[in-house]
Enzyme design. Sequence first.
Site, PDB file in Angstrom:
ATOM      1  N   GLU A  23       0.808  -1.230   0.000  1.00  0.00           N
ATOM      2  CA  GLU A  23       0.000   0.000   0.000  1.00  0.00           C
ATOM      3  C   GLU A  23       0.838   1.276   0.000  1.00  0.00           C
ATOM      4  O   GLU A  23       2.019   1.247   0.345  1.00  0.00           O
ATOM      5  CB  GLU A  23      -0.955   0.013   1.196  1.00  0.00           C
ATOM      6  CG  GLU A  23      -0.254  -0.023   2.543  1.00  0.00           C
ATOM      7  CD  GLU A  23      -1.085   0.572   3.683  1.00  0.00           C
ATOM      8  OE1 GLU A  23      -1.565   1.707   3.551  1.00  0.00           O
ATOM      9  OE2 GLU A  23      -1.226  -0.109   4.716  1.00  0.00           O
ATOM     10  N   LYS A  85      -5.102  10.928   1.396  1.00  0.00           N
ATOM     11  CA  LYS A  85      -5.313   9.535   1.808  1.00  0.00           C
ATOM     12  C   LYS A  85      -6.664   9.104   1.245  1.00  0.00           C
ATOM     13  O   LYS A  85      -7.675   9.767   1.469  1.00  0.00           O
ATOM     14  CB  LYS A  85      -5.303   9.500   3.332  1.00  0.00           C
ATOM     15  CG  LYS A  85      -5.671   8.191   3.968  1.00  0.00           C
ATOM     16  CD  LYS A  85      -5.594   8.325   5.493  1.00  0.00           C
ATOM     17  CE  LYS A  85      -6.429   7.252   6.158  1.00  0.00           C
ATOM     18  NZ  LYS A  85      -6.539   7.489   7.611  1.00  0.00           N
ATOM     19  N   VAL A 105      -5.496   0.387   3.213  1.00  0.00           N
ATOM     20  CA  VAL A 105      -5.722  -1.057   3.078  1.00  0.00           C
ATOM     21  C   VAL A 105      -6.964  -1.301   2.208  1.00  0.00           C
ATOM     22  O   VAL A 105      -6.942  -2.124   1.290  1.00  0.00           O
ATOM     23  CB  VAL A 105      -5.874  -1.720   4.467  1.00  0.00           C
ATOM     24  CG1 VAL A 105      -6.396  -3.145   4.337  1.00  0.00           C
ATOM     25  CG2 VAL A 105      -4.531  -1.708   5.204  1.00  0.00           C
ATOM     26  N   SER A 139     -12.928   1.950  10.682  1.00  0.00           N
ATOM     27  CA  SER A 139     -12.229   2.015   9.398  1.00  0.00           C
ATOM     28  C   SER A 139     -12.972   1.246   8.306  1.00  0.00           C
ATOM     29  O   SER A 139     -13.474   0.134   8.531  1.00  0.00           O
ATOM     30  CB  SER A 139     -10.826   1.443   9.539  1.00  0.00           C
ATOM     31  OG  SER A 139     -10.196   1.415   8.284  1.00  0.00           O
ATOM     32  N   ASP A 141     -11.545  -0.242   6.189  1.00  0.00           N
ATOM     33  CA  ASP A 141     -10.753  -1.462   5.940  1.00  0.00           C
ATOM     34  C   ASP A 141     -11.556  -2.709   6.319  1.00  0.00           C
ATOM     35  O   ASP A 141     -11.442  -3.753   5.659  1.00  0.00           O
ATOM     36  CB  ASP A 141      -9.463  -1.469   6.775  1.00  0.00           C
ATOM     37  CG  ASP A 141      -8.455  -0.416   6.345  1.00  0.00           C
ATOM     38  OD1 ASP A 141      -8.685   0.248   5.321  1.00  0.00           O
ATOM     39  OD2 ASP A 141      -7.429  -0.274   7.053  1.00  0.00           O
ATOM     40  N   LYS A 158      -2.950  -1.833  15.683  1.00  0.00           N
ATOM     41  CA  LYS A 158      -2.330  -1.088  16.783  1.00  0.00           C
ATOM     42  C   LYS A 158      -3.287  -0.885  17.926  1.00  0.00           C
ATOM     43  O   LYS A 158      -4.484  -0.724  17.718  1.00  0.00           O
ATOM     44  CB  LYS A 158      -1.971   0.295  16.277  1.00  0.00           C
ATOM     45  CG  LYS A 158      -0.710   0.348  15.533  1.00  0.00           C
ATOM     46  CD  LYS A 158      -0.177   1.773  15.578  1.00  0.00           C
ATOM     47  CE  LYS A 158       1.120   1.817  14.822  1.00  0.00           C
ATOM     48  NZ  LYS A 158       0.889   1.798  13.374  1.00  0.00           N
TER      49      LYS A 158
END
Length: 301
Positions: A23, A85, A105, A139, A141, A158
Site C-alpha cells: 500500500e 489519503k 488497506v 475504518s 478497511d 495497533k
Amino acid sequence: MNLKVNPEVQEAIKNRKPVVALESTIISHGMPYPQNVETALQVEKIVRDHGGIPATIGIIDGVGIVGMTPEEIEAFGKKGQDIPKVSRRDLATIMATGSWGATTVATTMILANLAGVEFFVTGGIGGVHRGAENTFDISADLEELARTNVTVICAGAKAILDLPKTLEVLETKGVPVLGYGTDELPAFYTRHSGLKVDSRVDTPEDVAKIIKMKRELRLDGGVLITNPIPEEESMNPDAINKVIDDALSEMDSLGIKGKECTPFLLAKVAEITGGESLAANIKLVFNNAAVGTEIAKAYFA
Ligand code: PSU
Ligand code: MN
C-alpha cells in the site's frame, strides 16, 4: 479502465506467480521521509528475495498504478501528507478528478483485486477506534475485508484502536482472522493483546488451504493473517500503551477527527518514542513481507 498495471506484474498475474501488493498510505501518511521510501523499497526487495513480485499500489493523475516504479515510490514518500489519503468513499472522486492518492488497506485491496492480485502485505489494518460507541469511527478497511477477495498479511492492529471491538466486527462480517504461529492476536508493536484469534496457522501451506476452501465455498471477502512482530524487535507493552494513551488524549484535546486520526496517532507515537516505534514498525513490515510472500508461493504452488 483507469488502471495501469506494470508489465512485469501483469505477466506474473497471468502466469499465476506470487504477486504481492503493497500500500501507499503507509508510505505517504504512515512514516516520515526518507524512512518511508527506504522501507518501501526494502519491502519490495524482501518480496523479490523470497521469490515474489512486488506491486506497490497508488493513484497518480487519476490512474490506479499497480506496480509503482522506484521513482514513483520516491515521489509518494517525498510528497507525504500532501497526497490525499484515499479510502473507499474517496476513490471515485480522486480518480475522476485526476488527482494523486495514497491508497489505504481498503483501496489497495480494491485496486489489487481489479488487477487480479490476491495477496497484500502491510503493517497494520484500520479498525474500530476507541470511543467508536460515540464517534462511529470504524475504518472502511473492515468493510473491505468483508467483501473483497484479497488476503491481507499484517501484524494485527495497533492498540490505538479498540482491539476487542475490531475483532467483533471482523467476526460479524465473516472475516477469518488467523494467527501466524500464535493463538493470540498480535498488537502491532507487541506480540500480545490478550485476545484470541479464530485459529492458529503454522505454515504457509495451512494458510493456502484455508484461502482455497473459502474461495471454493464462494465466501467472498478477505482473509486476515496476523503475524506477530519478532520477539527481539517488539516493544515494552506498558511503555507503548502509555504512549498511545498520551497520543489519544492529545488527539482529543486538539479535536482531531475522522481520516486524520490514524495518521496523527502514528506520527505522535513515533515522536514520543523518539523513533523507537518507527524502528519496530519497519521491522514488522519486513517480517510480514517475508511471510506474505511465502504464503502467496504456497497458494500458487
Ligand atoms: N495502521 C498502521 N499504519 C498505517 C495505517 C494503519 O499501523 O499506515 C493506515 C493504513 O493505510 C490503513 C489506514 O488502511 O491507515 C486506516 O485509516 P482509517 O482508520 O482512516 O481507515
Ligand atoms: Mn475513520
